[in-house]
Design an enzyme around this catalytic site. Structure first.
Site, mmCIF file in Angstrom:
data_model
loop_
_atom_site.group_PDB
_atom_site.id
_atom_site.type_symbol
_atom_site.label_atom_id
_atom_site.label_comp_id
_atom_site.label_asym_id
_atom_site.label_seq_id
_atom_site.Cartn_x
_atom_site.Cartn_y
_atom_site.Cartn_z
ATOM 1 N N TYR A 32 63.622 22.237 144.918
ATOM 2 C CA TYR A 32 64.371 21.413 145.867
ATOM 3 C C TYR A 32 65.356 22.220 146.708
ATOM 4 C CZ TYR A 32 62.946 16.792 144.118
ATOM 5 O OH TYR A 32 62.250 15.660 143.796
ATOM 6 N N LYS A 45 55.724 25.885 133.778
ATOM 7 C CA LYS A 45 54.392 26.460 133.970
ATOM 8 C C LYS A 45 54.525 27.973 133.797
ATOM 9 C CE LYS A 45 50.826 25.033 135.578
ATOM 10 N NZ LYS A 45 49.511 24.824 134.875
ATOM 11 N N ASP A 48 51.468 20.410 133.079
ATOM 12 C CA ASP A 48 50.250 19.597 133.223
ATOM 13 C C ASP A 48 49.866 18.969 131.891
ATOM 14 O OD1 ASP A 48 49.739 22.168 132.261
ATOM 15 O OD2 ASP A 48 47.833 22.399 133.322
ATOM 16 N N ASP A 97 61.082 15.244 138.255
ATOM 17 C CA ASP A 97 60.902 14.137 139.205
ATOM 18 C C ASP A 97 59.561 13.450 138.951
ATOM 19 O OD1 ASP A 97 61.489 12.554 141.511
ATOM 20 O OD2 ASP A 97 60.090 13.799 142.653
ATOM 21 N N ASP A 123 58.717 9.612 136.811
ATOM 22 C CA ASP A 123 58.002 8.474 137.408
ATOM 23 C C ASP A 123 56.817 8.090 136.540
ATOM 24 O OD1 ASP A 123 59.655 8.343 139.687
ATOM 25 O OD2 ASP A 123 57.929 7.916 140.988
#
Ligand code: IPM
Ligand code: MN
Length: 378
Positions: free
Chosen positions: A145, A196, A229, A253, A257
């Site tokens: 971000y 990751k 993932d 983020d 969700d």
């Protein structure tokens, strides 16, 4: 007589359904003020698209200043198609990003709690989610971000190229990891760190820094590592394996969700954005639902105010140390759901859906009921 305890609250309803759900949350704040005999001094300001329309900027410096001097900021949601064409230095989203950054709030707590009455509202099988209680700790002052360099350039052959940078430094990782470990100590003592590290340097540093910190200061907590993932898949396959998840800005983020749907609706998840505590209180801090401004349903009075109301509960707990009242609000939400209160996002086909206002009523009604019962047994 000693005066009432006072708390300064800055309210930023924002855009879309933000003002609609905020109205209900503020009824709860007002009720708690009377019940607990504390005084909430409330200031309102514009943020996001609303501030762009009024002042030409998503957040006035003056509003940031007010936030710094408030005990807590209650934030709604920002953004909408009206402002989508603006540059990144002018977008509504900048309002919340500036708040996080300029108030040094680096940890975004997103509790994923499945309430029994909503088991059927989730798209996931009941046995997978019953009694689920996990906490996502999302780093929110760094990563993709905010990383530099970033920009859009036109290459020699005329193609456009957009680029962003994912960066994490030792200090940034350690401070958010401490929040996660400290939380885990009051829970089931398991932290799952998500990155990751198999493809990114920032992920590799993240993993190494957390491992070292764990060894040094938190050996009493179990630390697991997971690729982002895989974490997305595991959250749907078997979410109860998690206690506290700690991760960077962009993965946090996305995963939050995803996790919200375990609880039945995106309209259920509150959040708290905190920094270094002042004594035993997080001041200032920002409390907001994780859902957005939902322009598709804005103005119709059908949005679910639960996430905003539950954000009030988090504020009472973390910024004001009003644990009793925080629990009261949470219990009232659960009781309202148990009594059948459903906004459109939660209602099954053919089931009656309440308006935003009616859902607020249902929660207030339960607050009255529970408080009444408490007085009888006190
Ligand atoms: C959230 C939102 C924000 C984010 C947007 C509005 C900038 O999606 O709080 O999750 O991406 O952090
Ligand atoms: Mn989001």
């Amino acid at each position: 007589m000693i005066g009432k305890q006072q708390f300064r609250l800055l309210v930023l309803p924002g855009d879309g359904i933000g003002p609609e759900v905020m109205r209900e949350a503020l009824r709860v704040v007002e009720w708690i003020g009377q019940y607990a005999e504390v005084e909430f001094t409330i200031r309102h300001a514009l943020a996001g698209g609303a501030a762009i329309d009024a002042y030409g900027t998503p957040m006035l410096d003056e509003t940031i200043e007010q936030a710094m001097h408030a005990d807590a900021v209650l934030f709604g949601a920002v953004g909408g198609p009206r402002w989508e064409k603006l540059g990144f230095d002018l977008r509504p989203e900048l309002a919340i990003l500036r708040l996080r950054r300029e108030l040094s709030l680096f940890a975004n707590l997103r509790p994923v709690t499945v309430f029994d009455p909503l088991i059927e509202a989730s798209t996931i099988k009941p046995e997978v989610i019953r009694n689920l209680d996990l906490m996502i700790v999302r780093e929110c002052m760094g990563g993709l971000y905010f990383g530099e360099p970033r920009g859009i350039e036109t290459m020699q052959d005329g193609q456009m190229r957009g680029f962003n940078t994912e960066t994490y430094s030792t200090v940034e990782i350690e401070r958010v990891a401490r929040v996660a470990f400290d939380l885990a100590r009051h829970r089931r003592r398991v932290v799952c760190s998500v990155e990751k590290a198999n493809v990114t340097e920032s992920g590799l540093v993240w993993r190494q820094v957390i491992s070292k910190l764990h060894e040094r200061d938190y050996a009493d907590v179990e630390l697991r590592h997971m690729y982002a993932d895989n974490c997305a898949m595991q959250l749907v396959r078997n979410p109860k394996q998690f206690d506290v998840i700690v991760t960077g800005n962009i993965f946090g983020d996305i995963l939050s969700d995803l996790a919200s749907m375990l609880t039945g609706s995106l309209g259920m998840l509150p959040s708290a954005t905190i920094g270094v505590p002042r004594g035993d209180r997080f001041v200032p801090a920002v409390y907001e639902p994780i859902h957005g401004s939902a322009p598709d349903i804005a103005g119709r009075g059908i949005a679910n105010p639960m996430a905003q109301i539950l954000s009030v509960a988090m504020m009472l707990r973390l910024s004001f140390r009003m644990e009793r009242e925080a629990t009261l609000v949470e219990q009232a939400c659960i009781a309202a759901l148990a009594a059948g209160a459903r906004t459109a996002d939660l209602a099954a086909a053919g089931e009656k859906a309440l308006s935003t206002w009616e859902m607020g009523d249902a929660v207030l009604h339960q607050l009255e009921e529970t408080a009444g019962k408490r007085q009888l047994t006190a």
